[in-house]
Design a protein around this motif. Structure first.
Motif, mmCIF file in Angstrom:
data_model
loop_
_atom_site.group_PDB
_atom_site.id
_atom_site.type_symbol
_atom_site.label_atom_id
_atom_site.label_comp_id
_atom_site.label_asym_id
_atom_site.label_seq_id
_atom_site.Cartn_x
_atom_site.Cartn_y
_atom_site.Cartn_z
ATOM 1 N N SER A 185 0.847 -1.195 0.000
ATOM 2 C CA SER A 185 0.000 0.000 0.000
ATOM 3 C C SER A 185 0.883 1.245 0.000
ATOM 4 N N LEU A 213 -2.062 -4.342 0.138
ATOM 5 C CA LEU A 213 -3.161 -4.021 -0.774
ATOM 6 C C LEU A 213 -3.750 -5.290 -1.392
ATOM 7 N N LEU A 256 -7.672 -5.610 -1.299
ATOM 8 C CA LEU A 256 -8.441 -4.639 -0.528
ATOM 9 C C LEU A 256 -8.520 -3.332 -1.303
ATOM 10 N N GLU A 257 -9.406 -2.440 -0.885
ATOM 11 C CA GLU A 257 -9.432 -1.081 -1.433
ATOM 12 C C GLU A 257 -8.244 -0.305 -0.879
ATOM 13 N N GLY A 258 -7.667 0.584 -1.645
ATOM 14 C CA GLY A 258 -6.591 1.420 -1.122
ATOM 15 C C GLY A 258 -5.705 1.945 -2.219
ATOM 16 N N GLN A 259 -4.684 2.701 -1.827
ATOM 17 C CA GLN A 259 -3.739 3.289 -2.771
ATOM 18 C C GLN A 259 -2.473 2.442 -2.821
#
Ligand SMILES: Cc1cc2nc3c(=O)[nH]c(=O)nc-3n(C[C@H](O)[C@H](O)[C@H](O)COP(=O)(O)O)c2cc1C
Length: 158
Positions: free
Chosen positions: A75, A112, A141-144
């Motif tokens: 991430s 991530l 997962l959701e994320g940057q």
């Protein structure tokens, strides 16, 4: 004339990538991992990906021994973890949150995405070995994401 190694690294650095930590487990049960961006999705059916591991890495022998690995996609806030696993050390996992996955390799906390693999083939790749892994488990997962470009860590503009 062959391309200079540092010049090749500079030129290849223009190819922007994500950053992963590839983990496996040693014969004595110790957790093993290294930062890597040489990752390619290969096939959907069967599900295959490839990684490239430097023959001079301390982690190197453990991949051939265990015949398994997990790709942990980092991430945007995991730059410190990337730096830690890109530096030779006997205690990379000290203080690092992880759980042991179904294949026996560690899945790091707050990544991530992860792909758990079994090595189904290996190929000579100069000073690296190319490992083809069959993906047995995968989750995201959701994320940057953490990005790597021209030798530096980057993130998407907010
Ligand atoms: C962004 C980044 C990407 C990297 N990609 C790879 C890679 O794909 N394969 C590899 O063998 N090493 C790669 N490295 C270098 C290893 O992380 C580094 O050599 C590390 O010290 C190896 O750890 P070890 O010797 O403890 O096994 C990368 C390093 C960075 C910072």
């Amino acid at each position: 004339m062959p391309i200079d190694k540092n010049e090749l690294r500079r030129v290849m650095g223009h190819f922007a990538t994500g950053v992963t930590i590839i983990t496996t487990v040693a014969k004595d049960g110790q957790m093993v991992g290294l930062t890597a961006n040489a990752l390619t999705s290969v096939s959907l059916v069967p599900p295959l990906l490839l990684i490239c591991v430097d023959k001079s890495a301390d982690s190197y022998p453990h991949f051939a021994d265990s015949k398994l690995f997990t790709v942990n996609v980092l991430s945007g806030d995991q730059e410190d973890l990337s730096r830690r696993f890109a530096t030779k050390s006997d205690n990379k996992f000290q203080g690092v949150a992880y759980r042991v996955g179904a294949n026996g390799a560690p899945i790091l906390g707050n990544v991530l995405a992860f792909m758990e693999c079994r090595i189904v083939a290996s190929y000579e790749g100069g000073d690296h070995t190319i490992y083809l892994g069959e993906i047995e488990e995968a989750s995201a997962l959701e994320g940057q994401p953490l990005l790597f470009y021209r030798g530096g860590y980057r993130s998407f503009a907010p």
